[in-house]
Design an enzyme around this catalytic site. Structure first.
Site, PDB file in Angstrom:
ATOM      1  N   HIS A 189       0.851  -1.173   0.000  1.00  8.83           N
ATOM      2  CA  HIS A 189       0.000   0.000   0.000  1.00  8.83           C
ATOM      3  C   HIS A 189       0.893   1.231   0.000  1.00  8.83           C
ATOM      4  O   HIS A 189       2.117   1.146   0.175  1.00  8.83           O
ATOM      5  CB  HIS A 189      -0.952   0.002   1.202  1.00  8.83           C
ATOM      6  CG  HIS A 189      -2.264  -0.670   0.932  1.00  8.83           C
ATOM      7  ND1 HIS A 189      -3.135  -0.230  -0.059  1.00  8.83           N
ATOM      8  CD2 HIS A 189      -2.871  -1.742   1.501  1.00  8.83           C
ATOM      9  CE1 HIS A 189      -4.204  -1.010  -0.081  1.00  8.83           C
ATOM     10  NE2 HIS A 189      -4.068  -1.934   0.855  1.00  8.83           N
ATOM     11  N   ASP A 242       0.158   6.920  -3.765  1.00 12.86           N
ATOM     12  CA  ASP A 242      -0.826   6.451  -4.741  1.00 12.86           C
ATOM     13  C   ASP A 242      -1.049   7.449  -5.871  1.00 12.86           C
ATOM     14  O   ASP A 242      -1.111   7.074  -7.045  1.00 12.86           O
ATOM     15  CB  ASP A 242      -2.171   6.194  -4.045  1.00 12.86           C
ATOM     16  CG  ASP A 242      -2.194   4.863  -3.312  1.00 12.86           C
ATOM     17  OD1 ASP A 242      -1.245   4.081  -3.470  1.00 12.86           O
ATOM     18  OD2 ASP A 242      -3.161   4.615  -2.579  1.00 12.86           O
TER      19      ASP A 242
END
Length: 385
Positions: free
Chosen positions: A135, A165
């Site tokens: 992540h 991200d």
């Protein structure tokens, strides 16, 4: 104002994109492409994606949702037919998944040699970590960015998932796709864009790497100029428990800051690093003496580089952001407007997020030239909700 599906007004109008739906940076990249005018068709799995979807999922705005069961041969064949008339395909699945589905680069480029095949992963398509989960936080950690962040020497702090991200991930995917698209217009050949969050994060760190190499920074927290080490580049609490951000790096901006704070006569020399603790305490004590609204008024329109730390709701009402329409509200909450701006081919906010996966299966597949959509639905290869 909103526009109809596939009829964007931005500079990418006419560019066709097939999105194999995922979560996080892939949808964000396709939102950006749709914001800029591309005709994007989102291929969702029936039932949708974990943690995404619904009328408030702004990352899915601006394009129709088509639900296809990619375990069904007719669904795979449908995607390959979509690819034939597309300029770009974007996927954010683990390495090897699209190949196993029959939708990997070789299969798609065989159908359309000019296709730009954009791949979004955390670790990249190859390497020891390619098949492992991750992540934003772990990509920042391994990429060398997380270690130095934060003003607490005991532990690093992390900025939600914006930097990894979306900064190192979707932004670099969009850059890569557009670069490959431009090259394909010249060469007539498509290619694969391998965008890895960990590599984008490292690239974003170029200035910090330069400072380390030149001896201008240390690989430590709470000591570097832009990391909270300097008392005139930090966040301070106000009398009402809110916070004022101060970023007066340049001498002329610092002069405006001390004038606004009223500490010109008492502030120690900012160039004396040994005096920084005293200067920090003076600034902190001064800022604590008044509520945030008063400090915002003091520094409004000045070059002191001091600004109130606003909530998102407050930011949407800030006069500067209101004048430039940075946020839009069409009844489903405040959402960011398309960016950047263009002088001639101005983007327009696209259609709202679909209410669920497969909301536009019939109309979108038909618009993209797929024949006998009703048979696909009847077979279970496609789902209309």
């Amino acid at each position: 104002m909103t526009v109809e599906l596939g009829r964007g007004t931005g500079p990418l109008r006419g560019v066709r994109v097939v999105e194999l739906a995922g979560i996080g940076p892939g949808p964000h990249a396709c939102m950006a492409l749709a914001d800029l005018g591309a005709d994007v068709i989102r291929v969702d799995r029936p039932g949708g994606q974990f943690g995404s979807g619904g009328e408030h999922d702004f990352l899915t705005r601006g394009r129709p949702s088509v639900a296809l069961d990619l375990k069904h041969p007719e669904a795979v064949a449908t995607v390959l037919t979509l690819v034939e008339s597309a300029d770009v395909l974007v996927e954010g699945l683990r390495p090897g998944v699209t190949e196993r589905l029959g939708l990997g680069p070789d299969a798609c480029l065989a159908r359309n040699p000019r296709l730009v095949y954009g791949r979004m992963t955390g670790w990249g398509q190859t390497g020891p970590l390619a098949q492992t989960a991750g992540h934003d936080l772990t990509y920042l950690a391994v990429g060398g960015s997380l270690y130095g962040w934060g003003q607490d020497p005991a532990r690093p702090h992390f900025p939600a998932n914006v930097v990894g991200d979306f900064g190192g991930g979707s932004t670099y995917l969009v850059v890569g796709v557009l670069a490959a698209l431009l090259e394909a217009r010249t060469s007539g050949q498509g290619q694969v864009v391998d965008a890895a969050i960990v590599e984008g994060v490292a690239h974003l760190n170029a200035m910090y790497a330069a400072h380390l190499a030149g001896g201008l920074a240390q690989d430590r927290r709470d000591v570097n100029l832009l990391g909270g080490g300097a008392p005139y580049y930090d966040v301070y609490e106000t009398a009402d428990g809110r916070h004022l951000a101060i970023g007066a790096l340049e001498p002329q901006f610092y002069e405006a800051l001390v004038d606004g704070l009223g500490i010109r006569e008492t502030a120690p020399d900012r160039n004396d690093v040994a005096a920084w603790p005293a200067l920090r305490e003076l600034i902190a004590e001064t800022v604590r003496g008044r509520p945030l609204a008063e400090w915002a008024e003091v520094f409004d329109g000045t070059d002191a580089c001091a600004a109130p730390v606003l909530t998102m709701a407050e930011a949407a009402e800030h006069p500067h952001l209101v004048e430039r329409a940075v946020y839009a509200d069409r009844g489903i909450g405040q959402e960011p407007s398309p960016a950047p701006r263009f002088s001639r081919t101005s983007p327009t906010l696209g259609t709202p997020p679909p209410g669920g996966p497969g909301q536009h299966t019939r109309e979108a597949l038909t618009a993209w030239g797929i024949e006998d959509v009703e048979s696909l639905i009847a077979s279970g290869a496609a789902v209309q909700v």
